[in-house]
Scaffold this active site. Structure first.
Site, mmCIF file in Angstrom:
data_model
loop_
_atom_site.group_PDB
_atom_site.id
_atom_site.type_symbol
_atom_site.label_atom_id
_atom_site.label_comp_id
_atom_site.label_asym_id
_atom_site.label_seq_id
_atom_site.Cartn_x
_atom_site.Cartn_y
_atom_site.Cartn_z
ATOM 1 N N TRP A 148 6.418 -2.199 7.295
ATOM 2 C CA TRP A 148 6.780 -3.542 7.770
ATOM 3 C C TRP A 148 5.573 -4.413 8.110
ATOM 4 O O TRP A 148 5.726 -5.611 8.309
ATOM 5 C CB TRP A 148 7.693 -3.435 9.000
ATOM 6 C CG TRP A 148 7.155 -2.522 10.076
ATOM 7 C CD1 TRP A 148 7.545 -1.220 10.279
ATOM 8 C CD2 TRP A 148 6.142 -2.795 11.045
ATOM 9 N NE1 TRP A 148 6.819 -0.685 11.322
ATOM 10 C CE2 TRP A 148 5.950 -1.630 11.813
ATOM 11 C CE3 TRP A 148 5.371 -3.920 11.350
ATOM 12 C CZ2 TRP A 148 5.028 -1.539 12.853
ATOM 13 C CZ3 TRP A 148 4.441 -3.836 12.385
ATOM 14 C CH2 TRP A 148 4.279 -2.663 13.126
ATOM 15 N N ARG A 157 0.897 -4.782 -3.984
ATOM 16 C CA ARG A 157 -0.193 -3.834 -4.256
ATOM 17 C C ARG A 157 0.333 -2.636 -5.059
ATOM 18 O O ARG A 157 -0.435 -1.935 -5.699
ATOM 19 C CB ARG A 157 -0.798 -3.382 -2.917
ATOM 20 C CG ARG A 157 -2.032 -2.571 -3.060
ATOM 21 C CD ARG A 157 -2.886 -2.656 -1.823
ATOM 22 N NE ARG A 157 -2.431 -1.730 -0.804
ATOM 23 C CZ ARG A 157 -3.120 -1.507 0.327
ATOM 24 N NH1 ARG A 157 -4.240 -2.157 0.568
ATOM 25 N NH2 ARG A 157 -2.678 -0.651 1.204
ATOM 26 N N ALA A 174 10.590 -1.650 4.137
ATOM 27 C CA ALA A 174 10.936 -1.181 5.482
ATOM 28 C C ALA A 174 12.219 -1.869 5.947
ATOM 29 O O ALA A 174 12.458 -3.037 5.631
ATOM 30 C CB ALA A 174 9.795 -1.487 6.437
ATOM 31 N N GLY A 226 2.669 4.139 4.706
ATOM 32 C CA GLY A 226 3.358 4.284 5.987
ATOM 33 C C GLY A 226 2.624 5.283 6.850
ATOM 34 O O GLY A 226 1.432 5.535 6.651
ATOM 35 N N GLU A 248 -0.844 6.086 1.131
ATOM 36 C CA GLU A 248 -1.702 5.303 2.033
ATOM 37 C C GLU A 248 -1.134 5.510 3.425
ATOM 38 O O GLU A 248 -0.083 4.962 3.757
ATOM 39 C CB GLU A 248 -1.638 3.808 1.672
ATOM 40 C CG GLU A 248 -2.223 3.450 0.339
ATOM 41 C CD GLU A 248 -3.725 3.640 0.276
ATOM 42 O OE1 GLU A 248 -4.370 3.838 1.332
ATOM 43 O OE2 GLU A 248 -4.258 3.603 -0.842
ATOM 44 N N CYS A 282 -3.214 -0.660 9.505
ATOM 45 C CA CYS A 282 -3.811 0.681 9.488
ATOM 46 C C CYS A 282 -5.340 0.571 9.459
ATOM 47 O O CYS A 282 -6.043 1.539 9.691
ATOM 48 C CB CYS A 282 -3.282 1.497 8.316
ATOM 49 S SG CYS A 282 -3.362 0.600 6.780
ATOM 50 N N SER A 438 -10.742 -5.603 3.023
ATOM 51 C CA SER A 438 -9.662 -5.412 2.041
ATOM 52 C C SER A 438 -9.780 -6.475 0.966
ATOM 53 O O SER A 438 -9.947 -7.659 1.272
ATOM 54 C CB SER A 438 -8.297 -5.564 2.714
ATOM 55 O OG SER A 438 -8.149 -4.602 3.712
#
Ligand code: ADP
Length: 474
Positions: A148, A157, A174, A226, A248, A282, A438
Site C-alpha cells: 500500500w 515497476r 494491497a 511487501g 522486494e 522500505c 530510487s
C-alpha cells in the site's frame, strides 16, 4: 477520471462476489466500495491471463514497447487525477503522491525502451565444431503482489517489465489501496494493452487465493513487494511448484554520518531519507548513526527541521506530512516509540499522538543507545532514532547488525572514505551524500532478508525472462 472500483479481468470491468469499503485514513470516511474476487473471479483472471499469454509473447517487441510508451504519456498527462486517488486511499501528501505517479510512469517509459533490447548470444563452442545459440523467452503468466505504501509505483515497476518481456499478468494490489491500481490499468487499457494481458483482482481471502494461484500450473512467476514475513510465506508456497520468484521485502536502513560530513547535506539528506512518503517506505532511514564529534549539532538541526513539518490531511494547503494508511499502521508506529521510550530513548520532538481523528503520527526524533529495541524494527513512519559513535568501524558493524540489507545512506566529504563504507555495508543499495536514489533506470533490490532479485535498470526485465540455450551441430 471516474473512479474504477470493479475487478479488471480479460479487458472487462467485473463486479465481484461482494464489496468492501475503501477508507480515507485522514478522516476515516468511505471513499467508495470495491469489488472483491471470489473463487470464480480468481479463476477467470488466471484463465484470461493464460489465454492471452501466447499471443502477447508473439506480439512484436516494438508494439509492446509502444503500448508502454503510450501508457507513460497518458499517466503523465493524468498525473494530478491519479495522485488525488493515491492521496485519498493512502493518506500521503499530494506532492509525494504526484512525485510517486511520475516515478511510476517512468517505469513504463524505461521498459518501453527495454522491450526492444532483449538480447541473445551466438557463440562458438570451445571445441569449435558446434554453435551455441542463447535466446530469452517470457516466463509466462506472472502474479504481481504489491503493497500500500507506493500503490502506483510498485504496480508499474512490475507491470512495465512483465509486459516488455512478453508476460501476461495478474495484479493483486494491497487491500488498503486498490483504487490506484485500477486507475493504472484503466490507462493501460486505453494505451492499447490487449484483453487478458493485465488483470487486477482483490481476492476475498488473500492468503487462500494466492496459495491456490501458486499451485495452479498456469502460473509461472511471482513478483512480490511487501513484508519479509509475508515474503517468507510466499517463498514456501512457491516451492511446491518451483515457481520463479522475485522478492522486494523489508528494510531497516542505516544512515552513517562521518565527522567530515557537510552538515547541511547530511541534515537535508537524512530528512528526505526519513520523511519521503511520511517514512512509510522500505528505503526509509530508520537507524541514524552519527559521529560523536558532530552529533550535538546534527541532532539539534534535524530536530528543528522535523519539528517544523506541518502535519495535515494530504490534500490540504501546505501539508508536509499526511496520514498513514490506517489506524492499525499508525498504532504500530506509536507502540514502537513507546517501547523505545521505555528503553531509555530521549524524545527530542514528537513522540505522542496529537490528533483525535485520522491516522496521523507526528515527526519524531529520538536519541537512543545502540541497544534500544526500536533499532531492531522497521518503523514505517516519521520516527528518527539517533545513535552516536566514536569509531568508523564500529559504525559499520552497527549498521550491519540486522537481518535486513536493502539500502544504506553514507554522508562524508571524503569520497574514498564513503566508498570504503559503501563497500563494507551489507545492503543492495547505498546512497552517498543523497537522501533518495530510487530510479527506474537503476537496479533496486536488497541482500540478506530484504529480498531476491532486482527491479528497474537493465536487470528488472530479467525477472520476467528465461534463457533458452540451443546447441547446434554444424
Ligand atoms: P505491507 O504491510 O508492507 O504492505 P504485507 O506483506 O503485509 O506488507 O503486504 C504486501 C502485500 O501482500 C499486500 O498486497 C497484501 O495484501 C499481501 N498479503 C498479505 N498477506 C498475504 C498472504 N498471506 N498471502 C499473499 N499475499 C498476502
Amino acid at each position: 477520471m471516474a473512479l474504477k472500483s470493479d475487478l479488471f479481468i480479460g479487458g472487462n470491468w467485473i463486479a465481484g462476489a461482494e464489496r468492501i469499503p475503501v477508507t480515507d485514513p485522514s478522516d476515516e470516511s468511505t471513499i467508495t466500495e470495491i469489488s472483491l474476487a471470489g473463487e470464480k473471479e480468481v479463476e477467470m483472471a488466471v484463465s484470461a491471463a493464460y489465454n492471452a499469454q501466447k499471443s502477447w509473447a508473439k506480439t512484436a517487441p516494438r508494439v509492446r514497447g509502444e503500448i508502454l510508451r503510450k501508457a507513460f504519456e497518458l499517466m503523465v498527462q493524468e498525473a494530478d487525477a491519479i495522485a488525488t486517488i493515491v492521496v485519498k486511499e493512502n493518506g500521503k501528501i499530494f506532492t509525494d503522491a504526484r512525485n510517486e505517479v511520475i516515478y511510476a510512469a517512468e517505469f513504463f517509459r524505461w521498459f518501453a525502451e527495454e522491450a526492444v533490447r532483449i538480447n541473445g548470444e551466438f557463440r562458438h563452442a570451445p571445441s569449435g565444431d558446434k554453435r551455441f545459440l542463447v535466446t530469452q523467452q517470457p516466463i509466462g503468466v506472472s502474479l504481481l503482489i504489491t503493497p500500500w505504501n507506493f500503490p502506483a509505483a510498485m504496480a508499474t515497476r512490475k507491470i512495465g517489465p512483465a509486459l516488455a518481456a512478453g508476460c501476461t499478468t495478474i495484479l493483486k494490489p494491497a487491500t488498503e489501496t486498490p483504487l490506484t491500481a485500477l486507475a493504472v490499468v484503466d490507462i493501460l487499457q486505453r494505451a492499447g494493452v490487449p484483453d487478458g494481458v493485465v488483470n487486477v483482482i482483490l481476492p476475498k481471502q488473500t492468503g487462500k487465493a494466492v496459495s491456490s494461484m501458486l499451485h495452479d500450473p498456469r502460473i509461472m512467476n511471482l513478483s512480490f513487494t511487501g513484508s519479509t514475513e509475508v515474503g517468507r510465506v510466499l517463498l514456501k508456497e512457491s516451492a511446491d511448484r518451483i515457481v520463479r520468484t522475485s522478492m522486494e521485502l523489508g528494510g531497516n536502513a542505516p544512515v552513517v554520518i562521518f565527522d567530515d560530513a557537510d552538515l547541511d547535506v547530511a541534515v537535508q539528506g537524512t530528512l528526505v531519507a526519513k520523511m519521503r512518503n511520511g517514512g512509510a517506505a522500505c528505503t526509509a532511514a530508520n537507524r541514524i548513526y552519527v559521529s560523536k564529534k558532530i552529533a550535538k549539532d546534527f541532532t539539534a538541526r534535524l530536530t528543528d527541521a522535523m519539528a517544523k513539518i506541518k502535519m495535515a490531511p494530504g490534500l490540504s494547503e501546505g501539508a508536509q506530512l499526511g496520514a498513514f494508511v490506517s489506524m492499525k499502521e499508525r498504532n504500530k508506529i506509536a507502540e514502537l516509540v513507546d517501547v523505545a521510550v521505555k528503553g531509555g530513548a530521549d524524545v527530542k520532538t514528537g513522540g505522542k499522538i496529537v490528533t483525535e481523528k485520522g491516522a496521523f503520527y507526528p515527526p519524531t526524533v529520538l536519541e537512543v543507545d545502540a541497544k534500544n529495541e526500536i533499532l531492531k524494527h522497521e518503523v514505517f513512519g516519521p520516527v528518527a532514532p539517533i545513535v552516536t559513535f566514536d569509531d568508523d568501524n564500529h559504525a559499520i558493524e552497527m549498521a550491519n547488525d540486522t537481518e535486513f540489507g536493502l539500502i544504506s545512506y553514507v554522508f562524508s566529504s571524503n569520497l574514498g572514505r564513503a566508498i570504503r563504507a559503501a563497500e563494507a555495508i551489507e545492503s543492495g543499495m547505498v546512497a552517498i551524500n543523497r537522501g533518495v536514489i530510487s530510479d527506474p533506470a537503476a537496479p533496486f533490490g536488497g541482500v540478506k532478508q530484504s529480498g531476491i532479485g532486482r527491479e528497474g535498470g537493465f536487470d528488472g526485465i530479467n525477472e520476467f525472462l528465461e534463457k533458452k540455450y540451443i546447441g547446434v551441430e554444424i
